[in-house]
Design a protein around this motif. Structure first.
Motif, mmCIF file in Angstrom:
data_model
loop_
_atom_site.group_PDB
_atom_site.id
_atom_site.type_symbol
_atom_site.label_atom_id
_atom_site.label_comp_id
_atom_site.label_asym_id
_atom_site.label_seq_id
_atom_site.Cartn_x
_atom_site.Cartn_y
_atom_site.Cartn_z
ATOM 1 N N ILE A 29 -1.865 -1.691 -4.003
ATOM 2 C CA ILE A 29 -2.998 -0.566 -3.656
ATOM 3 C C ILE A 29 -2.165 0.689 -3.483
ATOM 4 O O ILE A 29 -1.367 1.065 -2.692
ATOM 5 C CB ILE A 29 -3.731 -0.691 -2.304
ATOM 6 N N ILE A 30 -2.483 1.689 -4.556
ATOM 7 C CA ILE A 30 -2.025 2.809 -4.634
ATOM 8 C C ILE A 30 -2.827 4.366 -4.597
ATOM 9 O O ILE A 30 -3.841 4.516 -5.136
ATOM 10 C CB ILE A 30 -1.213 2.787 -6.145
ATOM 11 N N SER A 31 -2.602 4.711 -3.702
ATOM 12 C CA SER A 31 -3.355 5.839 -3.152
ATOM 13 C C SER A 31 -2.562 7.158 -3.620
ATOM 14 O O SER A 31 -1.745 7.512 -3.068
ATOM 15 C CB SER A 31 -3.735 5.989 -1.554
ATOM 16 N N LEU B 99 -5.110 -1.950 -7.237
ATOM 17 C CA LEU B 99 -6.248 -0.905 -7.301
ATOM 18 C C LEU B 99 -5.392 0.567 -7.132
ATOM 19 O O LEU B 99 -4.656 0.542 -6.267
ATOM 20 C CB LEU B 99 -7.079 -1.302 -5.926
ATOM 21 N N THR B 100 -6.184 1.403 -7.905
ATOM 22 C CA THR B 100 -5.543 2.766 -7.776
ATOM 23 C C THR B 100 -6.529 3.603 -7.231
ATOM 24 O O THR B 100 -7.906 3.428 -7.551
ATOM 25 C CB THR B 100 -4.839 3.009 -8.884
ATOM 26 N N ALA B 101 -6.302 4.896 -6.680
ATOM 27 C CA ALA B 101 -7.271 5.827 -6.076
ATOM 28 C C ALA B 101 -7.901 6.572 -7.307
ATOM 29 O O ALA B 101 -8.873 7.158 -7.168
ATOM 30 C CB ALA B 101 -6.596 6.695 -5.202
ATOM 31 N N TYR C 225 0.799 -1.258 -0.006
ATOM 32 C CA TYR C 225 -0.108 0.137 -0.137
ATOM 33 C C TYR C 225 0.844 1.074 0.176
ATOM 34 O O TYR C 225 1.764 1.629 0.869
ATOM 35 C CB TYR C 225 -0.997 0.171 1.283
ATOM 36 N N THR C 226 0.755 2.104 -1.139
ATOM 37 C CA THR C 226 1.319 3.394 -1.125
ATOM 38 C C THR C 226 0.406 4.489 -0.875
ATOM 39 O O THR C 226 -0.611 4.572 -1.564
ATOM 40 C CB THR C 226 2.353 3.492 -2.224
ATOM 41 N N THR C 227 0.809 5.647 -0.153
ATOM 42 C CA THR C 227 -0.092 6.700 -0.189
ATOM 43 C C THR C 227 0.844 7.957 -0.304
ATOM 44 O O THR C 227 1.861 8.031 0.562
ATOM 45 C CB THR C 227 -0.819 6.961 0.949
ATOM 46 N N SER C 228 0.422 8.712 -1.118
ATOM 47 C CA SER C 228 1.224 10.301 -1.436
ATOM 48 C C SER C 228 0.620 10.784 -2.240
ATOM 49 O O SER C 228 -0.524 10.624 -2.981
ATOM 50 C CB SER C 228 2.720 9.662 -1.902
ATOM 51 N N PHE D 148 -10.034 7.848 -0.809
ATOM 52 C CA PHE D 148 -9.651 6.339 -1.194
ATOM 53 C C PHE D 148 -9.363 5.698 0.150
ATOM 54 O O PHE D 148 -9.686 4.489 0.239
ATOM 55 C CB PHE D 148 -8.342 6.392 -2.298
ATOM 56 N N GLY D 149 -8.239 6.001 0.775
ATOM 57 C CA GLY D 149 -7.915 5.205 1.780
ATOM 58 C C GLY D 149 -9.111 4.986 2.920
ATOM 59 O O GLY D 149 -9.356 3.813 3.476
ATOM 60 N N ASP D 150 -9.901 5.992 3.078
ATOM 61 C CA ASP D 150 -10.968 5.909 4.072
ATOM 62 C C ASP D 150 -12.035 4.861 3.423
ATOM 63 O O ASP D 150 -12.332 4.159 4.534
ATOM 64 C CB ASP D 150 -11.591 7.132 4.166
#
Length: 345
Positions: A228-230, A249-251, A186-189, A270-272
């Motif tokens: 999973i990429i946000s 899965l992408t945001a 999971y990446t978030t940025s 997306f994360g929520d």
């Protein structure tokens, strides 16, 4: 050409990419710029650094086409990082990697990485909680790693960067049976059409491109993957990383922004929707992705935002191993935590 001229040239080039909204600016356009920090923030070791300076002069002598090509290699630049901080981050990462457990023969083990690539604290908060949700869902206890900077209340983890991600992937590749086990990443940025932006305060900068991430997976032999990429424009990763044994899965779509990444938030949209709500429930990953997309569409309609259009792609081989992981998910849904990304009117 002066450094300032080069910066504006780079900014103007990047502005050709659609959707640089005020809700979720990409890090390359100095997301969340702030000219000063409060004294209390500077004294609080748990307070993440703000972005106050433009990106370094990385475009000198390069045409836009040459710059775009150079970014496929996932360059990472650090400037002015205190030596003690370098040593401390290395110590933290080494300790976390050493604690990861080896795979179990005959079991489909999940190795979970949750990483925040930007110092805006919403990403650290999201990465921390996501690691717990995914570890619980896929039985990743002892095989879960969180890479995230300070979130305003905690500063105890190795921070996320392109380098720390690659080092972590290499360690996991050594521990796992790549013919049997699964990477859950999971990446978030922030992001843009070049890829994911690594941006830590005024000291760390970089771009993680789809091409480079694919080459790392190939080098390490990691084939079974839930990605999973946000981030804004995260759909650019789908065509490059899609494979027989990849669920991605992408945001957002490649041409769209995603939303909710203001620093004060606990979650992005997306994360929520996906992690904090749907993946806490005993349902399949594909069902969770569809439900999350509907939830996000409703929030975007409520806020009058251009639809982000989350993407998902499941390779033909995923159905052979994903049910074994999903058999471990808790059969009673857990409650969402933190402030919701969007409140009902």
């Amino acid at each position: 050409m002066s450094g300032l001229d080069v910066w504006f040239a780079l900014r103007d080039w990047l502005s050709m990419f659609k959707g640089l909204s005020t809700v979720c600016l990409t890090a390359l356009c100095c997301a969340s710029l702030s000219i000063s920090e409060s004294a209390s923030a500077q004294e609080n070791p748990n307070q993440p650094p703000e972005h106050t300076l433009p990106w370094p002069n990385i475009a000198a002598g390069q045409s836009p086409e040459e710059l775009a090509q150079s970014m496929t290699g996932a360059p990472e630049l650090n400037r002015g990082v205190p030596v003690r901080e370098i040593v401390e981050q290395r110590r933290r990462l080494d300790a976390k990697l050493a604690a990861l457990q080896p795979q179990r023969a005959g079991e489909v083990d999940a190795y979970v990485i949750s990483i925040a690539l930007d110092s805006d604290p919403v990403f650290a908060r999201e990465a921390r909680e996501t690691a717990q949700v995914l570890s619980s869902r896929y039985g990743g206890q002892g095989r879960t790693l969180t890479l995230a900077g300070p979130d305003g209340t905690q500063n105890d983890l190795p921070k996320g960067s392109i380098e720390s991600l690659f080092v972590a992937l290499a360690r996991i590749a050594d521990l796992m049976d790549t013919d049997e086990d699964v990477l859950v990443l999971y990446t978030t940025s922030h992001g843009n059409k070049l890829g994911l932006a690594y941006h830590y305060g005024d000291t760390g900068y970089g771009i993680l491109s789809p091409t480079r991430l694919k080459s790392v997976f190939e080098e390490l032999g990691i084939e079974r993957r839930i990605l999973i990429i946000s981030a804004c424009h995260s759909g650019v990763f789908v065509p490059t990383l899609a494979s027989r044994d990849t669920a991605i899965l992408t945001a957002s779509a490649a041409e769209r922004n995603s939303f909710g990444c203001q620093p004060e938030n606990d979650w992005t949209f997306f994360g929520d929707a996906l992690i904090n709500r749907e993946l806490r429930k005993p349902q399949s990953l594909s069902d969770a992705a569809r439900a999350a997309a509907l939830q996000i569409a409703g929030w975007e309609t409520q806020a009058r935002l251009l639809a982000s259009l989350p993407q998902s792609a499941f390779g033909a081989g995923v159905s052979q191993w994903l049910p074994m992981l999903e058999a471990r998910m808790p059969q009673i849904a857990s409650a969402p935590v933190g402030r919701p990304a969007m409140t009902a009117e």
